[in-house]
Scaffold this motif. Sequence first.
Motif, PDB file in Angstrom:
ATOM      1  N   UNK A  38       0.846  -1.203   0.000  1.00 54.19           N
ATOM      2  CA  UNK A  38       0.000   0.000   0.000  1.00 54.19           C
ATOM      3  C   UNK A  38       0.883   1.255   0.000  1.00 54.19           C
ATOM      4  N   UNK A  39       0.818   2.014  -1.085  1.00 54.13           N
ATOM      5  CA  UNK A  39       1.689   3.191  -1.250  1.00 54.13           C
ATOM      6  C   UNK A  39       1.360   4.304  -0.275  1.00 54.13           C
ATOM      7  N   UNK A  40       0.165   4.241   0.349  1.00 54.74           N
ATOM      8  CA  UNK A  40      -0.256   5.338   1.230  1.00 54.74           C
ATOM      9  C   UNK A  40       0.063   5.057   2.701  1.00 54.74           C
ATOM     10  N   UNK A  41       0.610   3.880   2.994  1.00 56.38           N
ATOM     11  CA  UNK A  41       0.907   3.494   4.379  1.00 56.38           C
ATOM     12  C   UNK A  41       2.407   3.299   4.581  1.00 56.38           C
ATOM     13  N   UNK A  42       3.019   4.205   5.323  1.00 50.43           N
ATOM     14  CA  UNK A  42       4.464   4.092   5.560  1.00 50.43           C
ATOM     15  C   UNK A  42       4.816   2.731   6.182  1.00 50.43           C
ATOM     16  N   UNK A  43       3.924   2.237   7.024  1.00 52.10           N
ATOM     17  CA  UNK A  43       4.176   0.968   7.711  1.00 52.10           C
ATOM     18  C   UNK A  43       4.271  -0.209   6.724  1.00 52.10           C
ATOM     19  N   UNK A  44       3.543  -0.099   5.629  1.00 49.30           N
ATOM     20  CA  UNK A  44       3.603  -1.133   4.590  1.00 49.30           C
ATOM     21  C   UNK A  44       4.827  -0.913   3.691  1.00 49.30           C
ATOM     22  N   UNK A  45       5.062   0.349   3.336  1.00 51.26           N
ATOM     23  CA  UNK A  45       6.147   0.676   2.404  1.00 51.26           C
ATOM     24  C   UNK A  45       7.518   0.335   2.982  1.00 51.26           C
ATOM     25  N   UNK A  46       7.655   0.508   4.298  1.00 49.48           N
ATOM     26  CA  UNK A  46       8.957   0.237   4.912  1.00 49.48           C
ATOM     27  C   UNK A  46       9.367  -1.223   4.702  1.00 49.48           C
ATOM     28  N   UNK A  47       8.370  -2.098   4.617  1.00 49.82           N
ATOM     29  CA  UNK A  47       8.676  -3.529   4.426  1.00 49.82           C
ATOM     30  C   UNK A  47       9.302  -3.796   3.053  1.00 49.82           C
ATOM     31  N   UNK A  48       8.944  -2.968   2.074  1.00 53.19           N
ATOM     32  CA  UNK A  48       9.544  -3.127   0.739  1.00 53.19           C
ATOM     33  C   UNK A  48      11.049  -2.881   0.828  1.00 53.19           C
ATOM     34  N   UNK A  49      11.410  -1.780   1.488  1.00 49.51           N
ATOM     35  CA  UNK A  49      12.836  -1.447   1.604  1.00 49.51           C
ATOM     36  C   UNK A  49      13.582  -2.543   2.359  1.00 49.51           C
ATOM     37  N   UNK A  50      12.965  -3.073   3.408  1.00 47.48           N
ATOM     38  CA  UNK A  50      13.611  -4.134   4.196  1.00 47.48           C
ATOM     39  C   UNK A  50      13.786  -5.403   3.366  1.00 47.48           C
ATOM     40  N   UNK A  51      12.728  -5.797   2.679  1.00 48.45           N
ATOM     41  CA  UNK A  51      12.774  -7.060   1.925  1.00 48.45           C
ATOM     42  C   UNK A  51      13.813  -7.019   0.806  1.00 48.45           C
ATOM     43  N   UNK A  52      13.917  -5.861   0.137  1.00 50.79           N
ATOM     44  CA  UNK A  52      14.862  -5.735  -0.984  1.00 50.79           C
ATOM     45  C   UNK A  52      16.267  -5.376  -0.533  1.00 50.79           C
ATOM     46  N   UNK A  53      16.410  -5.007   0.733  1.00 46.54           N
ATOM     47  CA  UNK A  53      17.651  -4.402   1.226  1.00 46.54           C
ATOM     48  C   UNK A  53      17.993  -3.194   0.358  1.00 46.54           C
ATOM     49  N   UNK A  54      16.956  -2.413   0.119  1.00 52.20           N
ATOM     50  CA  UNK A  54      17.083  -1.260  -0.765  1.00 52.20           C
ATOM     51  C   UNK A  54      17.379  -0.034   0.061  1.00 52.20           C
ATOM     52  N   UNK A  55      18.340   0.797  -0.361  1.00 53.10           N
ATOM     53  CA  UNK A  55      18.630   2.014   0.412  1.00 53.10           C
ATOM     54  C   UNK A  55      17.410   2.937   0.425  1.00 53.10           C
ATOM     55  N   UNK A  56      17.171   3.563   1.554  1.00 56.29           N
ATOM     56  CA  UNK A  56      15.936   4.348   1.670  1.00 56.29           C
ATOM     57  C   UNK A  56      15.992   5.641   0.871  1.00 56.29           C
ATOM     58  N   UNK A  57      17.148   5.958   0.231  1.00 57.06           N
ATOM     59  CA  UNK A  57      17.193   7.159  -0.621  1.00 57.06           C
ATOM     60  C   UNK A  57      16.694   6.854  -2.029  1.00 57.06           C
ATOM     61  N   UNK A  58      16.269   5.619  -2.282  1.00 60.05           N
ATOM     62  CA  UNK A  58      15.848   5.220  -3.630  1.00 60.05           C
ATOM     63  C   UNK A  58      14.316   5.170  -3.693  1.00 60.05           C
ATOM     64  N   UNK A  59      13.680   6.207  -4.278  1.00 61.94           N
ATOM     65  CA  UNK A  59      12.209   6.301  -4.234  1.00 61.94           C
ATOM     66  C   UNK A  59      11.500   5.239  -5.073  1.00 61.94           C
ATOM     67  N   UNK A  60      10.237   4.986  -4.716  1.00 56.73           N
ATOM     68  CA  UNK A  60       9.459   3.920  -5.360  1.00 56.73           C
ATOM     69  C   UNK A  60       8.500   4.485  -6.402  1.00 56.73           C
ATOM     70  N   UNK A  61       8.064   3.613  -7.304  1.00 48.33           N
ATOM     71  CA  UNK A  61       7.032   3.983  -8.278  1.00 48.33           C
ATOM     72  C   UNK A  61       5.664   3.622  -7.701  1.00 48.33           C
ATOM     73  N   UNK A  62       4.699   4.541  -7.860  1.00 46.36           N
ATOM     74  CA  UNK A  62       3.335   4.310  -7.391  1.00 46.36           C
ATOM     75  C   UNK A  62       2.495   3.844  -8.586  1.00 46.36           C
ATOM     76  N   UNK A  63       1.874   2.663  -8.445  1.00 48.03           N
ATOM     77  CA  UNK A  63       1.103   2.069  -9.539  1.00 48.03           C
ATOM     78  C   UNK A  63      -0.379   2.348  -9.351  1.00 48.03           C
ATOM     79  N   UNK A  64      -1.003   2.889 -10.393  1.00 42.97           N
ATOM     80  CA  UNK A  64      -2.423   3.241 -10.332  1.00 42.97           C
ATOM     81  C   UNK A  64      -3.168   2.552 -11.472  1.00 42.97           C
TER      82      UNK A  64
END
Length: 337
Positions: A38-64
């Motif tokens: 869920x792009x609108x919930x920081x609590x959900x988005x943080x899991x993406x960064x953790x799972x990918x081991x992605x640096x938090x300075x790398x922004x995500x694409x929002x799919x609509x």
Amino acid sequence: MQNDTATIGRDLEFAIEKLEANGLVAIPTETVYGLAANALEAEAVVKIFEAKKRPSFDPLIVHIKGTEDLAKYAKVIPDQAGRLAQALWPGPLTIVLPKHSIIPDLTTSGLDSVAIRSPRHSLTRQLLGMLDFPLAAPSANPFGYLSPTRPEHVADQLAGEVDYILDGGPCEVGLESTIISFIDPGKIEMLRAGGYVREEIEEILGTQLSVRTHSSSNPSAPGMLAQHYAPRTPLLIVDADEVPDMNTLRSFGFLEKSKNPKIAYIKLIPTQNPPEWATDAFAWSDDGNLRQAAARLFALLRTLDGQNYDLIVAERVPPRGLGLAINDRLSRAAHQS
Ligand code: TXA
Ligand code: MG
């Protein structure tokens, strides 16, 4: 909560249940598989960064789902951005626009802009139509590795990290979306070459794009980092008319230890006469078709990466149309060219 055996399937209700509970679901798109939350919930988005081991300075694409949702997430929509979205969505186009405050800063890594795209895969379009929030999704691979173009690729690398993998079969395009930024009022910039070719976009806009895809010092699109999308096996990229001999190959330092190195060689079209150092020869396409080459690119590199080669040598493809995006991914995946 993590589960070790993520299920793969086509159960949209189950995917929705997980996403509504701020979980992670891998989704098929026409370009590559995405790791969605869920792009609108920081609590959900943080899991993406953790799972990918992605640096938090790398922004995500929002799919609509489509252009009808654009104004909910972008504060300003220049005419040309609207026109481009109308013409090319759903499809491999991402547009960067000033962000609406409803998008949490974590999703955009603190930027005032947001990258938005409407994917074309029918299963994911159905999913987006059933949700009342958009999906933040980077490619569903560990940061820096090859992008996944089949559900098995996601299962191989992120099974313990995702709640569900929505199986949409192999990705049709195989290269990530083309990213166009409308943030600088003076110009329209292409930040990443991708599934739509530059000329196609320029024709719709009626103007030239400025191209900014090679800044590695200050990556505003970290897909722009010089090394990205990389296999573990050393990958050397060469020009088709300058195929190196064995001494030159050895001079790069990847082969020092092995007396009889196992080398995979990839051309655009199948060959009867591979160089004598090639243990096995492969082709991006059957007959030079660049769409087919793009669709096979990441999957072939991934397969070869799992086969104990000491080195993969791949030829650049002709630098026209999709060839530009293919060569871009090749040079970022390369350890040397
Ligand atoms: O085809 C695609 O675009 C796939 C599928 C899953 O949709 N997604 C994808 O996401 O390639 P990812 O995270 O691997 O690459 C997104 C790129 C990153 O390089 C990121 O820096 C850039 O988009 N990006 C995201 N938001 C941005 C922004 N506000 N300004 C500039 N670049 C942005
Ligand atoms: Mg990626």
